[in-house]
Design a protein around this motif. Sequence first.
Motif, PDB file in Angstrom:
ATOM      1  N   ASP A   1       0.825  -1.217   0.000  1.00 19.44           N
ATOM      2  CA  ASP A   1       0.000   0.000   0.000  1.00 19.44           C
ATOM      3  C   ASP A   1       0.857   1.265   0.000  1.00 19.44           C
ATOM      4  O   ASP A   1       0.385   2.338  -0.383  1.00 19.44           O
ATOM      5  CB  ASP A   1      -0.933   0.005   1.219  1.00 19.44           C
ATOM      6  N   PHE A   2       2.115   1.127   0.446  1.00 26.42           N
ATOM      7  CA  PHE A   2       3.011   2.278   0.505  1.00 26.42           C
ATOM      8  C   PHE A   2       3.886   2.397  -0.751  1.00 26.42           C
ATOM      9  O   PHE A   2       4.700   3.311  -0.833  1.00 26.42           O
ATOM     10  CB  PHE A   2       3.916   2.190   1.742  1.00 26.42           C
ATOM     11  N   ARG A   3       3.698   1.493  -1.682  1.00 28.35           N
ATOM     12  CA  ARG A   3       4.497   1.526  -2.909  1.00 28.35           C
ATOM     13  C   ARG A   3       4.104   2.740  -3.753  1.00 28.35           C
ATOM     14  O   ARG A   3       2.921   3.075  -3.867  1.00 28.35           O
ATOM     15  CB  ARG A   3       4.291   0.238  -3.707  1.00 28.35           C
ATOM     16  N   PHE A   4       5.104   3.374  -4.340  1.00 24.61           N
ATOM     17  CA  PHE A   4       4.835   4.576  -5.142  1.00 24.61           C
ATOM     18  C   PHE A   4       3.989   4.225  -6.355  1.00 24.61           C
ATOM     19  O   PHE A   4       4.325   3.340  -7.140  1.00 24.61           O
ATOM     20  CB  PHE A   4       6.149   5.216  -5.594  1.00 24.61           C
ATOM     21  N   GLN A   5       2.864   4.927  -6.503  1.00 25.30           N
ATOM     22  CA  GLN A   5       1.977   4.749  -7.650  1.00 25.30           C
ATOM     23  C   GLN A   5       1.794   6.118  -8.299  1.00 25.30           C
ATOM     24  O   GLN A   5       1.105   6.980  -7.749  1.00 25.30           O
ATOM     25  CB  GLN A   5       0.625   4.181  -7.226  1.00 25.30           C
ATOM     26  N   GLY A   6       2.435   6.294  -9.435  1.00 30.02           N
ATOM     27  CA  GLY A   6       2.494   7.608 -10.056  1.00 30.02           C
ATOM     28  C   GLY A   6       1.142   8.237 -10.311  1.00 30.02           C
ATOM     29  O   GLY A   6       0.911   9.406  -9.972  1.00 30.02           O
ATOM     30  N   GLN A   7       0.220   7.480 -10.880  1.00 31.96           N
ATOM     31  CA  GLN A   7      -1.087   8.041 -11.226  1.00 31.96           C
ATOM     32  C   GLN A   7      -1.863   8.458  -9.975  1.00 31.96           C
ATOM     33  O   GLN A   7      -2.480   9.526  -9.933  1.00 31.96           O
ATOM     34  CB  GLN A   7      -1.897   7.020 -12.025  1.00 31.96           C
ATOM     35  N   LEU A   8      -1.823   7.608  -8.939  1.00 32.31           N
ATOM     36  CA  LEU A   8      -2.525   7.935  -7.694  1.00 32.31           C
ATOM     37  C   LEU A   8      -1.891   9.141  -7.010  1.00 32.31           C
ATOM     38  O   LEU A   8      -2.601  10.029  -6.507  1.00 32.31           O
ATOM     39  CB  LEU A   8      -2.503   6.718  -6.757  1.00 32.31           C
ATOM     40  N   CYS A   9      -0.564   9.192  -6.985  1.00 36.06           N
ATOM     41  CA  CYS A   9       0.115  10.333  -6.362  1.00 36.06           C
ATOM     42  C   CYS A   9      -0.201  11.638  -7.093  1.00 36.06           C
ATOM     43  O   CYS A   9      -0.385  12.682  -6.463  1.00 36.06           O
ATOM     44  CB  CYS A   9       1.621  10.094  -6.323  1.00 36.06           C
ATOM     45  N   LEU A  10      -0.269  11.563  -8.421  1.00 40.23           N
ATOM     46  CA  LEU A  10      -0.625  12.760  -9.191  1.00 40.23           C
ATOM     47  C   LEU A  10      -2.050  13.207  -8.867  1.00 40.23           C
ATOM     48  O   LEU A  10      -2.330  14.406  -8.768  1.00 40.23           O
ATOM     49  CB  LEU A  10      -0.487  12.483 -10.690  1.00 40.23           C
ATOM     50  N   ARG A  11      -2.954  12.237  -8.696  1.00 43.40           N
ATOM     51  CA  ARG A  11      -4.324  12.583  -8.327  1.00 43.40           C
ATOM     52  C   ARG A  11      -4.361  13.256  -6.957  1.00 43.40           C
ATOM     53  O   ARG A  11      -5.046  14.261  -6.753  1.00 43.40           O
ATOM     54  CB  ARG A  11      -5.184  11.313  -8.314  1.00 43.40           C
ATOM     55  N   LEU A  12      -3.626  12.695  -6.006  1.00 38.31           N
ATOM     56  CA  LEU A  12      -3.599  13.275  -4.659  1.00 38.31           C
ATOM     57  C   LEU A  12      -2.991  14.680  -4.683  1.00 38.31           C
ATOM     58  O   LEU A  12      -3.501  15.600  -4.025  1.00 38.31           O
ATOM     59  CB  LEU A  12      -2.795  12.369  -3.722  1.00 38.31           C
ATOM     60  N   LEU A  13      -1.904  14.836  -5.439  1.00 42.13           N
ATOM     61  CA  LEU A  13      -1.286  16.156  -5.545  1.00 42.13           C
ATOM     62  C   LEU A  13      -2.217  17.138  -6.253  1.00 42.13           C
ATOM     63  O   LEU A  13      -2.270  18.327  -5.908  1.00 42.13           O
ATOM     64  CB  LEU A  13       0.038  16.048  -6.305  1.00 42.13           C
ATOM     65  N   GLY A  14      -2.965  16.633  -7.223  1.00 45.24           N
ATOM     66  CA  GLY A  14      -3.905  17.492  -7.935  1.00 45.24           C
ATOM     67  C   GLY A  14      -5.005  18.008  -7.035  1.00 45.24           C
ATOM     68  O   GLY A  14      -5.534  19.104  -7.247  1.00 45.24           O
ATOM     69  N   LEU A  15      -5.367  17.228  -6.006  1.00 44.56           N
ATOM     70  CA  LEU A  15      -6.382  17.658  -5.044  1.00 44.56           C
ATOM     71  C   LEU A  15      -5.772  18.495  -3.922  1.00 44.56           C
ATOM     72  O   LEU A  15      -6.352  19.497  -3.488  1.00 44.56           O
ATOM     73  CB  LEU A  15      -7.085  16.430  -4.452  1.00 44.56           C
ATOM     74  N   GLY A  16      -4.605  18.075  -3.430  1.00 45.76           N
ATOM     75  CA  GLY A  16      -4.016  18.753  -2.285  1.00 45.76           C
ATOM     76  C   GLY A  16      -3.311  20.057  -2.615  1.00 45.76           C
ATOM     77  O   GLY A  16      -3.368  21.014  -1.834  1.00 45.76           O
TER      78      GLY A  16
END
Length: 453
Positions: free
Chosen positions: A227-242
């Motif tokens: 669950d802690f593995r880097f996932q580029g698409q998910l991280c971009l989504r989170l950054l896009g919201l945060g």
Amino acid sequence: MTNRLQNMTQGKPRKLIFTFALPLMLGNVFQQLYTVVDTMVVGKYLGVGALAALGAADWLNWMMLGIIQGFTQGFAIPMAQEFGAGHYDRLRKVIGSSCVLSVGFALALTLAGQLLARPVLLLLQTPGDILPDSLLYLRIMFLGIPIVTAYNLLACILRSLGDGKTPLQAMIVASAANIGLDLLFVMVFHWGIAGAAAATLIAQLISGLFCLYHICRLEILRLKADDFRFQGQLCLRLLGLGSPMAFQNCIIAIGGMIVQFVVNGSGVTFIAGFTASNKLYGILEIAASSYGYAMITYVGQNLGAGKYSRIRQGMRSAIIIAIATSIAIAMVMLLGGRAILSCFVSGTPQEVEQTLQVAYFYLSIMSVALPVLYLLHVVRSAIQGMGNTLLPMVSGIAEFTMRTATALLLPLAVGEVGIFFAEPAAWAGADVVLVISYFAISRKYLKKENQTS
């Protein structure tokens, strides 16, 4: 433990929103209590100069906190949506990625805070007699940024799942610890303003550990290494919201620092009075931010479940509750505000009277305009819960523009008291953008609902 979680896709919206917000309000009361106690101890036992030093550091400290809260609240939006949809595997991956991103932000902000503290205080023309204390306070608070980040992320995880009780209990424990440590560090150990900062950080650490303990007991949040593995698409989504939420808070804080720049030119007594009222700002905003958290969770869960009509129902209920609450708080402050403010001030009778005159006048203006602030929190949070953080960011730009323009221009026309109207003007500017945005987004979901029915 799972009975603390609340599914907000079923039941009466007004009751759900209020019962969810109530423990958050009580938690905010205790959080503000230890902020207020900090100010009281500093003002009463260290004097007007130390109180002014605390005020001069406020907005830069708030900017760092606002950036942290912006990112963590943005991360919580997909958490609420995945929980509302019942996608627990995705929920765990969102939480894992949020943790990884939060560690990076905490380290970067800690370094940035230490590098920027002195230059920013000098840029704001902080008076030389209070500069050392302001800088010391900021350096200690910025060392604790990882602690503050951890608490905010953990609290946001719990709130996104509908648990408002655990953050309340965490704040009660932290508040008791902070008050005791304040009295010990400042009055017994005589550590001065550094003691007040250290007490705040230790209390925040306690509240974070409390939330972590309860999260670890939730079966649906048993995270694995994957669950802690880097996932580029998910991280971009989170950054896009945060990122828009963090930027929004950042520019609001910059506007506040411009206001502080204007205030710093008015003398220590004026700064102290302005600071005393600003410390009550948190109390004025207690219920507003609680309704905001409730709306992010309520809207996020119902959006995830595809229940668009419930979002509109909840919006109407939240606005009614929020406006009624703001009027009640305003009446209390108008009737008893001067007595409350007197708890923050010490010095010669002349110093005390001058400081209280400044403080109560400012408090009265903010109290009268309080419904505008409460509308802002409800509408902005509803839009964020829908997954749109860009429009609230635009409202933050409007807020910055109105606050800055009022602070710089109005005092030229009416004198230094013109600075007191900067906050209400900022709230009103943000409301205009948010209300228009909400109706535009609502129409889109209404159309989508009609197509699927």
